[in-house]
Write a protein that holds these residues in place. Structure first.
Motif: not given
Length: 894
Positions: A374-383, A403-406
């Motif tokens: 979950a954190l990896r997905t969130a970090m990709h969104g921030i990145a 990589e972000v969840h729909p």
């Protein structure tokens, strides 16, 4: 590999690599022989940690010691979705170091084609042709290799290279002997799937000798390395345990020995039992535990670095990890000391767009995988947001958005659509496809959903027509595509069906959509497309009264817009195929032009109508003896596609029809060269397609005209020039050409059967033009001995159709056929008439044949000599040999 490593250990991965280093030395020496030396390609394969990177570092040292220029790049596990990532690392620094005008001078015509992919030119509005971009990148390396000779390219971890780079690398490998450059590639042994695997297989097949697979260190080598690192006093039992723990993996051996030094462990048998625990702490779960020992801030810093993957600057990582600058610098130092991150090594020569990189890909992978999902997905969104805020564009942010969840986020859909447009503009349709497929999973709002599908169809059109068909059908079944965009979507759907060999369905699709539209330009466009696909169908006509309906519709057209111009072209081509008067055919085509040129919006690279319509126009001129105008159009197509960087099917067809123009003109050597290039390009697009048939059929026809029967047969066998035939019309008629080929190789019965099949197929379509479908003349000659009455009837019919068509070439060829069936003075008179007509035609090969045949029949030395000169000029070796034989036999006046 780390900043605190003894000199002996730094070269650990070169232990027992004497054969590999010797191969590198030979390749570099060969490259440095002189500027004309051919290129070389070495591929080294091995599991992670077996010393591939160290071998490349040694290659750099060897090459630079001999005065070579060395560029290098590395694939990254989390960066495979970034198009042209590796080739940019490799080539971009050399181009960025130049002034823009200098880079343009070096790349020449390829500057605007390859420049956007390399990141040195802003992409234009048009979608770039992927094959053209690939060819442009190959050309860029060829030209830079001349400037920077001797040039060595090093590519590490090619198994993780992006697909676009591997496409380029495969293209480079196939032409490596043409350029003075050495390429050294390393990859892991595990399999890579899909197109990437095919590209790597192509690279391996082009390598100098078999691919070298690196092996692990032997116990003796491990012992030598251990003593070189820890001291000669390391005892044998301890050394054996080092080898057992690491399985002889050089990287793990070096890391383990570094841990031994850090812990001040004595290298004696009594302490050997502690090696396994030390080794666990250096990788996998042990590495994660070691990372956690450094503190939460250092862990967050390492996670952020792994998310970014490239461009790991302390400032950017600080933003992603939400650390203050001072804390970020402290964490970077901790991770360097722990041998997790390091400063980019200038010795690698790779362009460093950040302050840090991971010590080894194994570490980068372990850190990335340790991030909670979950954190990896969130970090990709921030990145993604940070990368966009830094001004790197939607395409750079897209790899994180993937990589972000729909989450039903329409803004994200918009970002992915923009990224897809950027990818298409630089020639990366597969990257665009990934973005748009991810956008569909968001999902888009109902009003934008069909537009995303329409854009996705554009990204898959060149590579996956079946997918394109599904996307467009779904889009057309939704509300939202209206007006011109809907008409265009129907046209694209019909094109995809055509390319997927579903021509009948393409015809029905366009017909149904046209029927629901009111009279006007949109309906007329689809009517024209409907007639175009019907006209290309090689089977029985979809509508029995098609030609009559087309003639009635075209009679109302004055050429005031492109839909009317298209209908005039289609009517002209239909009249050509049916053998109607050639002057009327040319007059219809003339009305479709504007001041003798293609109208705006009907250019070769305009996509509204496609290439098929313009080829119909050019061929209508080409086969009505208006060769000047036809050749102008063929050559315009070639120049347009080369300038635009379209190196796929469009360029293959352009070369094929330039070849047909040469063949019609009688320039047989030039025709053969153009058609072989067309076939080479067609091979890259795929066998079995109409363009592949066009190139193969015309090449066989040209080789037969040259008298190179064995070569013609070899081309036919190698390229599958045999039934079943494609569902689209191919010029010249493939059944007629194959029948002539079979007769030429002595398979008379099979040749007659093939020509009779051509007769039936032509009759079903009403194709009675003896120039385009020349089965009858060859069949008459083949039947002259066993069935002279039928042969005579065929010859009479050929002459009747030729006189109806009315060109000098058609009538002259019909007279030649009639003369071949006669003897004595009647044959002489018919050959003389054929000479008169063919002398006035632009087709010099046929004129040469008539001259020689007349010379033999009339026993005229002067006509034979004239025919011989013409045959030599045309490159018709078979005709020339026939003339020489007649002259040698001592012909004289009758």
């Amino acid at each position: 590999m780390t900043e605190v490593r003894p000199t002996a250990a730094a070269s650990a991965s070169l232990w027992e690599r004497e054969e590999e280093v010797a191969a590198v030395v030979r390749a570099v020496d060969s490259l440095c022989t002189d500027r004309s030396s051919s290129g070389g390609l070495l591929v080294f394969r091995g599991e992670a940690g077996l010393g591939k990177t160290a071998l490349l570092a040694e290659t750099r040292r060897i090459a630079e010691a001999r005065g070579c220029t060395v560029w290098s790049a590395r694939g990254g596990e989390t960066l495979r979705s970034v198009p042209f990532n590796v080739v940019r690392q490799l080539v971009q620094p050399a181009l960025v170091s130049m002034l823009p005008e200098e880079a343009r001078e070096y790349l020449g015509d390829w500057y605007d084609i390859a420049g956007p992919a390399l990141g040195i030119v802003e992409p234009g509005d048009r979608r770039a042709d992927p094959q053209g971009v690939c060819d442009g990148l190959v050309a860029a390396v060829r030209r830079l290799a001349r400037r920077d000779w001797p040039l060595v390219l090093l590519i590490d971890d090619a198994h993780w290279a992006d697909q676009e780079t591997l496409h380029w690398l495969a293209g480079l490998a196939e032409r490596i002997e043409e350029m003075s450059v050495l390429v050294v590639v390393t990859r892991r042994s595990e399999e890579v799937s899909g197109p990437s695997a095919r590209h790597l297989d192509t690279v391996a097949a082009a390598a100098d000798g078999p691919v070298t697979t690196l092996s692990a260190l032997t116990p003796d080598a491990t012992a030598g390395l251990t003593r070189a690192t820890l001291g000669r006093h390391a005892d044998a039992a301890f050394c054996r345990e080092v080898w057992a723990v690491t399985a002889g993996n050089p990287y793990e051996t070096v890391e383990l020995l570094a841990k031994v030094q850090d812990s001040e462990l004595e290298p004696v048998e009594a302490r050997a039992g502690e090696l396994r625990e030390l080794n666990r702490s250096a990788r996998g779960g042990g590495l994660v535990a070691r990372l956690e020992e450094l503190g939460i801030d250092a862990t967050r810093f390492a996670w952020a670095a792994a998310i970014l993957g490239t461009g790991i600057s302390v400032g950017l990582v600080a933003k992603l990890a939400t650390l203050r600058p001072d804390d970020a610098r402290r964490c970077a130092e901790l991770l360097r000391t722990a041998r997790i991150l390091t400063a980019p090594d200038p010795a690698t020569g790779r362009s460093a767009d950040g302050d840090l990189e991971f010590v080894h890909p194994l570490i980068a992978t372990a850190v990335y995988n340790s991030i909670p999902d979950a954190l990896r997905t969130a970090m990709h969104g921030i990145a993604a947001r940070i990368v966009a805020d830094e001004g790197h564009g939607a395409a750079a942010a897209a790899r994180h958005l993937l990589e972000v969840h729909p989450d039903d986020d329409e803004e994200l859909v918009g970002q992915l659509r923009e990224a897809a447009r950027e990818h298409l503009a630089v020639g990366a349709p597969d990257a665009a496809r990934r973005c748009l497929e991810r956008a569909l999973r968001e999902p888009p709002r109902p009003d934008s959903h069909p537009h995303v599908l329409y854009e996705l169809a554009g990204a898959t059109f060149l590579t996956a027509p079946a997918r394109t068909i599904n996307h467009l059908r779904t889009a057309l079944g939704m509300p939202g595509l209206d007006g011109d965009q809907r008409v265009d979507a129907v046209f694209r759907l019909s094109q995809a069906l055509l390319h997927n060999d579903q021509l009948e369905e393409a015809v029905r699709t366009v017909e149904a959509e046209a029927a629901r539209l009111r009279p006007g330009p949109a309906r007329m466009r689809l009517q024209a497309v409907h007639f175009m696909w019907e006209g290309l169908h090689a089977g029985e006509a979809t509508s029995p009264d098609r030609s009559q309906r087309l003639a009635e519709l075209a009679s109302t057209c004055t050429g005031r817009n492109n839909s009317e111009r298209a209908l005039l072209i289609l009517r002209g081509f239909d009249a050509l195929m049916h053998g109607e008067n050639a002057e009327e055919v040319a007059e219809l085509c003339d009305r479709a032009l504007v001041n003798g040129r293609l109208a705006p919006g009907l250019g070769w690279t305009d996509t509204e109508w496609g290439i098929e319509l313009l080829l119909m126009l050019a061929n209508a001129y080409g086969f009505t003896d208006r060769l000047d105008r036809a050749e102008t159009l063929y050559n315009e197509a070639l120049r347009a596609y080369e300038t635009a960087g379209w190196s796929g099917g469009h360029l293959a067809l352009a070369h094929a029809y330039v070849g047909i123009g040469h063949r019609r003109r009688g320039r047989l050597k030039e025709a053969e060269a153009s058609l072989r290039e067309a076939l080479r390009l067609a091979e890259r697009v795929g066998r079995g397609l109409p363009l592949y048939w066009s190139a193969t059929c015309s090449l066989v026809d040209t080789l037969l005209a040259r008298g190179h029967v064995e070569q013609a047969w070899e081309v036919a066998e190698r390229h599958g020039f045999a039934p079943p035939y494609p569902s689209t019309i191919v010029l010249p008629d493939p059944r007629s050409v194959r029948g002539r080929l079979l007769l030429a190789v002595g398979r008379t019965k099979d040749g007659i059967n093939e020509l009779e099949a051509a007769e039936k197929a032509a009759a079903a379509r009403g194709h009675h033009n003896p120039v385009l479908v020349p089965w009858a003349a060859d069949l008459a000659r083949a039947l002259s001995a066993e069935d002279p009455a039928r042969a005579a009837r065929l010859a009479v019919d050929v002459r009747r159709q030729a006189e109806r068509f009315g060109t000098d070439t058609a009538i002259g060829e019909a007279l030649r056929c009639a003369a071949d069936l006669e003897t004595g003075q009647r044959a002489v008179r018919l050959y003389a008439q054929a000479v008169t007509y063919l002398e006035a035609s632009p087709c010099q090969y046929e004129y040469a044949a008539a001259r020689i045949e007349f010379g033999i029949a009339a026993r005229s030395v002067s006509d034979l000599e004239r025919g011989l000169d013409l045959a030599i000029s045309c490159g018709a070796d078979g005709l020339a040999d026939r003339a020489r034989a007649a002259l040698t036999s001592g012909v004289g006046p009758v």
